[in-house]
Design a protein around this motif. Structure first.
Motif, PDB file in Angstrom:
ATOM      1  N   SER A 541      51.064  18.427  51.276  1.00  0.00           N
ATOM      2  CA  SER A 541      49.240  18.565  51.113  1.00  0.00           C
ATOM      3  C   SER A 541      49.076  18.156  50.243  1.00  0.00           C
ATOM      4  O   SER A 541      47.942  17.400  50.365  1.00  0.00           O
ATOM      5  CB  SER A 541      48.790  19.756  51.982  1.00  0.00           C
ATOM      6  N   SER A 545      46.414  14.286  49.192  1.00  0.00           N
ATOM      7  CA  SER A 545      45.807  13.942  49.255  1.00  0.00           C
ATOM      8  C   SER A 545      44.651  14.475  50.535  1.00  0.00           C
ATOM      9  O   SER A 545      42.998  13.712  51.000  1.00  0.00           O
ATOM     10  CB  SER A 545      44.872  13.197  47.999  1.00  0.00           C
ATOM     11  N   ASP A 546      44.832  15.012  51.464  1.00  0.00           N
ATOM     12  CA  ASP A 546      44.408  14.571  52.247  1.00  0.00           C
ATOM     13  C   ASP A 546      43.134  16.750  52.739  1.00  0.00           C
ATOM     14  O   ASP A 546      43.264  16.120  53.626  1.00  0.00           O
ATOM     15  CB  ASP A 546      45.461  15.259  53.725  1.00  0.00           C
ATOM     16  N   GLY A 547      42.893  16.798  51.504  1.00  0.00           N
ATOM     17  CA  GLY A 547      41.785  18.016  51.406  1.00  0.00           C
ATOM     18  C   GLY A 547      42.645  19.636  52.556  1.00  0.00           C
ATOM     19  O   GLY A 547      41.548  19.993  52.950  1.00  0.00           O
ATOM     20  N   GLN A 548      43.475  19.332  53.340  1.00  0.00           N
ATOM     21  CA  GLN A 548      44.202  20.198  53.795  1.00  0.00           C
ATOM     22  C   GLN A 548      44.527  21.361  53.108  1.00  0.00           C
ATOM     23  O   GLN A 548      45.038  22.500  53.139  1.00  0.00           O
ATOM     24  CB  GLN A 548      44.547  19.710  54.563  1.00  0.00           C
ATOM     25  N   TRP A 549      45.223  21.165  51.980  1.00  0.00           N
ATOM     26  CA  TRP A 549      45.906  22.206  51.337  1.00  0.00           C
ATOM     27  C   TRP A 549      44.599  23.382  50.761  1.00  0.00           C
ATOM     28  O   TRP A 549      45.622  24.712  51.482  1.00  0.00           O
ATOM     29  CB  TRP A 549      46.432  21.863  49.617  1.00  0.00           C
ATOM     30  N   GLN A 550      43.784  23.290  50.731  1.00  0.00           N
ATOM     31  CA  GLN A 550      43.209  24.809  50.562  1.00  0.00           C
ATOM     32  C   GLN A 550      43.539  26.292  52.191  1.00  0.00           C
ATOM     33  O   GLN A 550      43.283  27.184  52.599  1.00  0.00           O
ATOM     34  CB  GLN A 550      42.224  24.572  50.494  1.00  0.00           C
ATOM     35  N   SER A 626      42.530  23.630  42.525  1.00  0.00           N
ATOM     36  CA  SER A 626      41.735  22.978  42.057  1.00  0.00           C
ATOM     37  C   SER A 626      41.599  21.933  40.409  1.00  0.00           C
ATOM     38  O   SER A 626      40.913  20.759  41.212  1.00  0.00           O
ATOM     39  CB  SER A 626      40.603  23.960  42.756  1.00  0.00           C
ATOM     40  N   GLU A 629      43.651  19.296  40.691  1.00  0.00           N
ATOM     41  CA  GLU A 629      42.817  18.159  41.558  1.00  0.00           C
ATOM     42  C   GLU A 629      42.036  17.321  41.272  1.00  0.00           C
ATOM     43  O   GLU A 629      42.345  15.659  40.409  1.00  0.00           O
ATOM     44  CB  GLU A 629      43.325  18.505  42.201  1.00  0.00           C
ATOM     45  N   CYS A 633      42.866  13.513  39.803  1.00  0.00           N
ATOM     46  CA  CYS A 633      41.205  12.431  39.950  1.00  0.00           C
ATOM     47  C   CYS A 633      41.026  11.647  39.026  1.00  0.00           C
ATOM     48  O   CYS A 633      40.645  10.490  39.104  1.00  0.00           O
ATOM     49  CB  CYS A 633      40.252  12.695  41.111  1.00  0.00           C
TER      50      CYS A 633
END
Length: 749
Positions: A541, A545-550, A626, A629, A633
């Motif tokens: 995930s 970069s689908d924002g679901q890893w958290q 974070s 990431e 970016c």
């Protein structure tokens, strides 16, 4: 096999050996003779030159002393004075001064002075009138000469009184007019005895060197007993051993005796004759023996030629020119074909072994026991075994391995690892068959015999030795997955699959681990296997970069919080997540992989080893992911802005002559913040915006200064400067001098 032809040819060519030795001996003595003669000539030339330099130095010193006395000695001035009447004491004082001068001059000499106004001559013997002076003819001739004599005369006889008979002593004379500068009033004559010069030469020359003979400027010998023609002949014949003084014009000849060379020359001539005879005899013997030994070669060539005519005409044309080349060509062709066939067989055997092992392990081909044994025999591999075991060897931290070593080094290290495995297994009486089917993994098949006990333990022992040797000698670690034992060749696929599955759990056990079924059974009791899949989902995930890893991290935290896990379990899960994170990011740009490897691996390890509570572990891991990431970016953003910054640079190169060109102007044109644009420009090109613009302008100005005659004011305007003073200041800061001086300096060179 008897070597009759070999010994016959060896003995037949023995005379050639003696011919060569004779020529070498002759050459040695010839070179030695020539070298010795040259060395003696060089030595004699050096001695003669040193003698000439020593005599010239002493005579020059005498001349300088006389000139100094003429200029500075008041006593000599009193002698030439015509206004004062001189008493007998005055002449005594002048004579005494002349004696002092004579004593400081080199060589045995005598001095007299001549006053042209009074016609008086003062010598060591007293005051004499010119008409009663024995050396009157030489004095008047030299004094009345139109040319001022500036050097020493050739040897002559000297008499002080007219009534004296001519003596045997000869002198060389130096005459100096008084005064040294101005109208001459008289002269000072210095006479040096030739005998003193000869004695000086004898003292300088060693006894073992030849005598040095002095010649006059007309090549007449100083020794009056020598014939003029003989002296000239000596000088002409021995020019290489002679020196002529530029100061006095005298010649220096060193007599040479050829007796030392006569015996050596005769010896040399003797060896010339011996060498010539030896060469003639050697040629005769060589011709005879070659003709005699040629018959077997001729027979072989005939047989090959007959065969070639039957088969093809490939060798027939060559045989007409050179039989030996013909035979050599035929044998080389035979050996070359044999080597090619052998190499093709070896290469084909290696390829067939590799392909057979791959098909066997992957289950692409099924053999019966008979066909499998036949295939093993064809590949020169053992067909008998009691049991088989598949093993997978995987290189740890493979991304670091590929970054550290180039392709050639990687291949070499893998080759070494394969050979070490073969050698260790052979020492433990085990046969292994191994191939690299994957860049990171090597497949190994162990052949286990019936008489071996604890076969699985024997495999583990071999692989432990391989792991230890790899760490000690190659500097990296390998992990090992051990498959199950099988009894039939067709079941090897099952053992191979189990081994690959075992090595896939390397993140749980760490690098350098050896994983078997017994290890997995013990780990299954620890209740962490259900959570490893969730850790792998977090890594996947994160890459997408689908924002679901958290969310997945929180889910993993909640699942772990329900159970009871030790610090070792937390470390295992973190390592497993980091392992899959590396694999997922491996597909991204190299900058991302380097960022993860260089900056964040140590952070992950610190979290895995240092988090004391599960809550602390979740917070630190979430914060680190974070930051990572955001960095990724940022790298992607910089990558996208590179094209934009490149367009900015192109705009500067096209509009550098615009006086209004500035950071704010370009920022407005491209719709960017000036500070952000300046930062991007510095990061991409390593240079500030203003420095780059100034450098472009001044480099163009430099070319205009060198290649055109435009005034500095016009050049400044063409490159974007309104005020020439600002242009002068910027140009001097970059090139170290004002533009005008720079142009002048370039024109001067």
């Amino acid at each position: 096999m008897k070597m009759n032809l070999y010994y016959r040819m060896l003995l037949s060519y023995t005379p050639i050996f003696f011919v060569v030795i004779s020529i070498l001996i002759f050459s040695f003595f010839a070179v030695l003779n020539n070298s010795v003669q040259k060395q003696i000539v060089m030595t004699n030339e050096a001695i003669t030159t040193k003698v000439a330099q020593a005599i010239d130095a002493n005579l020059k010193s005498a001349e300088r002393t006389v000139i100094k006395e003429i200029v500075a000695n008041q006593t000599l001035k009193d002698f030439f004075s015509i206004t004062e009447s001189k008493a007998l004491y005055d002449y005594f004082r002048i004579s005494q001064k002349m004696d002092e001068l004579s004593s400081i001059l080199p060589f045995a000499n005598s001095i007299y002075v001549y006053n042209a106004n009074s016609g008086k001559i003062l010598s060591r013997s007293g005051l004499t009138n010119l008409d009663q002076f024995g050396d009157r003819d030489f004095l008047l001739t030299a004094y009345n000469s139109a040319v001022n004599p500036n050097t020493w005369s050739d040897p002559r006889f000297f008499n002080e009184f007219v009534h004296e008979s001519i003596g045997e002593d000869r002198v060389v004379s130096l005459i100096k007019y008084y005064p040294y500068i101005g109208e001459k009033q008289g002269a000072i004559v210095v006479n040096v005895r030739v005998q003193a010069l000869n004695g000086f030469i004898k003292d300088l020359v060693r006894k073992d060197a030849g005598p040095i003979e002095l010649l006059t400027s007309k090549l007449e010998p100083f020794n009056p007993n020598r014939n003029h023609q003989d002296a000239t002949t000596v000088y002409e014949e021995q020019k290489r051993l002679s020196t002529k003084s530029d100061y006095t014009g005298w010649g220096y000849v060193q007599a040479q005796s050829d007796k030392r060379f006569s015996l050596l020359s005769l010896f040399n001539d003797f060896w010339i004759i011996v060498g010539f005879i030896a060469i003639v005899l050697g040629l005769v013997g060589f011709t005879y023996m070659t003709h005699r030994n040629y018959k077997p070669i001729q027979a072989i060539a005939g047989r090959i030629q007959n065969y070639s005519k039957r088969k093809s005409g490939e060798l027939v044309k060559l045989s007409e020119k050179d039989e030996l080349k013909y035979i050599e060509y035929a044998i080389d062709g035979l050996l070359e074909r044999a080597g090619q066939y052998e190499q093709l067989h070896k290469d084909d055997l290696l390829i067939r072994k590799r392909q057979l092992l791959f098909d066997w392990l992957e289950g692409h081909k099924v053999w019966s026991d008979k066909s499998w044994k036949q295939e093993m025999e064809n590949l020169q591999l053992p067909a008998k075994f009691h049991r088989l075991t598949a093993v997978i060897v995987e290189i740890d931290r493979f991304s670091h391995f590929t970054n550290t070593y180039n392709n050639s080094d990687q291949y070499l290290l893998k080759f070494v690892l394969s050979n070490v495995l073969q050698e260790i297994a052979h020492n433990d009486q085990l046969f292994v068959w191994n191939e690299w089917f994957d860049p990171q993994q090597m497949a190994v098949i162990f052949y286990l015999n019936m008489d071996q006990e604890l076969n699985q333990a024997a495999v583990c022992e071999v692989m432990k030795k391989v792991q230890a040797w790899t760490v000690s000698n190659l500097g990296f670690t390998v992990s090992v997955g051990i498959g199950s034992e099988i009894q039939h060749p067709g079941d090897i696929t099952e053992s191979y699959t189990v081994a690959k599955e075992h090595v896939s759990y390397k993140p749980v056990f760490g690098v350098g681990a050896m994983i078997g079924s017994w290890d997995l059974q013990s780990k299954a009791k620890g209740r962490i296997f259900p959570h490893l899949q969730l850790a792998r989902t977090i890594a996947k995930s994160f890459r997408m970069s689908d924002g679901q890893w958290q969310f997945h991290l929180t889910q993993l935290y909640q699942e772990l919080k329900k159970g009871c896990f030790s610090q070792t379990d937390i470390e295992t899960i973190t390592n497993y997540m980091m392992y899959h994170l590396h694999k997922e990011l491996l597909e991204m740009a190299d900058e991302v992989n380097l960022l993860l490897h260089n900056e964040y691996d140590s952070e992950f390890e610190a979290i895995a080893n240092g988090a004391e509570t599960l809550e602390e572990w979740r917070e630190r891991l979430g914060a680190l992911l974070s930051v990572l990431e955001n960095k990724i970016c940022s790298l992607r953003s910089v990558k996208n802005n590179y094209i934009l910054v490149g367009r900015v640079r192109e705009y500067i190169e096209l509009h550098y002559a615009d006086p209004n060109l500035s950071l704010n102007q370009i920022s407005e044109r491209f719709g960017m913040n000036p500070r952000y644009l300046s930062k991007l420009f510095k990061e991409e090109f390593g240079e500030k915006f203003i420095d780059y613009m100034l450098r472009i302008r001044l480099e163009v100005a430099q070319k205009l200064l060198l290649n055109t005659s435009l005034p500095v004011q016009d050049i400044a305007e063409q490159v974007g400067y309104v005020h020439v003073i600002s242009f002068h200041r910027a140009f001097k800061n970059l090139f170290g001098m004002p533009p005008g001086d720079y142009r002048k300096r370039a024109e001067g060179h």
